[in-house]
Write a protein that holds these residues in place. Structure first.
Motif, short mmCIF file in Angstrom:
data_model
loop_
_atom_site.label_atom_id
_atom_site.label_comp_id
_atom_site.label_asym_id
_atom_site.label_seq_id
_atom_site.Cartn_x
_atom_site.Cartn_y
_atom_site.Cartn_z
N SER A 150 5.52 4.25 10.03
CA SER A 150 6.28 4.42 8.79
C SER A 150 7.65 5.01 9.11
O SER A 150 7.77 5.88 9.98
CB SER A 150 5.54 5.34 7.82
N THR A 171 10.37 3.75 1.78
CA THR A 171 9.70 3.84 3.08
C THR A 171 9.09 2.50 3.48
O THR A 171 8.37 1.88 2.71
CB THR A 171 8.58 4.90 3.03
N ARG A 173 6.45 0.61 5.85
CA ARG A 173 5.24 0.88 6.62
C ARG A 173 4.72 -0.42 7.24
O ARG A 173 4.56 -1.43 6.56
CB ARG A 173 4.14 1.50 5.77
N ASN A 200 7.10 7.65 -0.15
CA ASN A 200 6.40 8.55 0.77
C ASN A 200 6.87 9.99 0.53
O ASN A 200 8.07 10.26 0.46
CB ASN A 200 6.67 8.16 2.23
N ALA A 202 6.10 13.86 2.17
CA ALA A 202 5.46 14.64 3.23
C ALA A 202 5.83 16.10 3.06
O ALA A 202 7.01 16.44 2.92
CB ALA A 202 5.89 14.13 4.60
N THR A 220 0.47 14.36 2.93
CA THR A 220 1.22 13.11 2.89
C THR A 220 0.72 12.26 1.74
O THR A 220 -0.50 12.09 1.57
CB THR A 220 1.06 12.31 4.20
N TYR A 222 1.47 8.45 -0.26
CA TYR A 222 2.17 7.17 -0.12
C TYR A 222 1.70 6.20 -1.19
O TYR A 222 0.50 6.10 -1.49
CB TYR A 222 1.91 6.55 1.26
N ASP A 224 2.42 2.07 -2.32
CA ASP A 224 3.01 0.79 -1.92
C ASP A 224 3.49 0.04 -3.17
O ASP A 224 2.69 -0.33 -4.03
CB ASP A 224 1.97 -0.05 -1.17
N ASP A 259 -7.63 6.38 1.29
CA ASP A 259 -6.84 5.18 1.55
C ASP A 259 -7.67 3.98 1.11
O ASP A 259 -8.68 3.65 1.73
CB ASP A 259 -6.49 5.08 3.04
#
Length: 286
Positions: A150, A171, A173, A200, A202, A220, A222, A224, A259
């Motif tokens: 990423s 971002t 990835r 993203n 962090a 973190t 994220y 999409d 995830d």
């Protein structure tokens, strides 16, 4: 006499209120710290009425931090890696930890604690992983499969080396898998890579809970934009370290991942042990 007393009082009051110039503390140009930790656990049973299983477990972790500051530039890099195995009498060796992660964050100061930033993150593992709940056991991952790369521009808010948040709304990835895992981890069937663009965030925060006890938090998030943006990937790790002496530390790790492309369930890992802690590279330059 009254005039002399008033004059003396005024001089004394002025001297007390006069500001003392603070000496400027030089800011380190480079701060490097490499730490190695080895945790060992063992249990043995012989004619034990309550039953039990002989086990031997070892786990090593390496954290390598590089912090660079010059004028308005700030560059933080961190290597986090670890591997662990457990041996069961009737089952053989089982993997308990397998991680390789590299983070790099460059920032150009804009105002106060804010920086224009660009980050890079690489995450993968060393060896093949198995799902032992299936019979026969089923392979679920392998070296560089998956591997996540990423990177992207953003804004960094950094109060100190122990507290910072980086927001990267654009971002990129890349997800890599080998032929065996084509069609998994968000990669289409027959392909070995997948490209995504998303948001993203962090965050890093380390604090002392009490004397000789510190807690490290790594978060973190994220999303999409191109594929189900409502399915937000979340990874959180908490490390609590209890310092016994210079070389011995008690270590607790709580690590959770959600995830949707990797697993429909919340992944969770916990590690606890007393181990040897060694700083193999610690350097500060001005």
């Amino acid at each position: 006499m009254l005039l002399i007393i008033l004059l003396a009082f005024s001089v004394t009051t002025y001297s007390q209120k006069k500001k003392v110039e603070k000496k400027k503390v030089p800011v380190p140009k480079w701060k490097i710290h490499g730490r190695f930790t080895f945790l060992f656990n063992q249990s043995a049973f012989s004619n034990w009425a309550a039953g039990g299983q002989n086990t031997v477990a070892g786990n090593f972790n390496v954290n390598y931090d590089f912090n660079y500051k010059k004028n308005n530039w700030n560059w933080d890099s961190r290597l986090i890696t670890g591997y662990g195995l457990s041996y069961f009498t009737d089952k053989g060796y089982r993997k308990t930890n397998d991680r390789f992660e590299f983070n790099s964050l460059v920032g150009l100061k804009s105002s106060n604690y804010w920086f224009f930033s660009f980050f890079t993150n690489l995450r993968t593992q060393y060896t093949r992983g198995f799902d032992y709940s299936k019979t026969p056991e089923r392979s679920v991952s392998d070296f560089l499969s998956p591997a996540y790369l990423s990177f992207g521009p953003g804004m960094l808010w950094k109060k100190s080396d122990d507290l910072n948040i980086n927001v990267a709304p654009a971002t990129t990835r890349l997800t890599f898998v080998n032929d065996m895992f084509s069609g998994k981890f968000g990669v289409e069937e027959g392909e070995n890579t997948a490209l995504s663009l998303g948001f993203n965030l962090a965050a890093y925060y380390k604090t002392g809970l009490m004397t000789n006890v510190e807690m490290e938090n790594i978060l973190t998030i994220y999303s999409d934009y191109l594929d189900n943006p409502q399915n937000i990937d979340v990874e959180y790790q908490a490390n609590i370290r209890f310092k016994v002496n210079k070389s011995l530390k008690m270590h607790i790790t709580f690590h959770t991942i959600f995830d949707d492309n990797a697993s429909g369930k919340v992944q969770y890992r916990e590690l606890f042990g007393l181990g040897v802690n060694y700083s193999f590279h610690e350097k500060v330059t001005y």
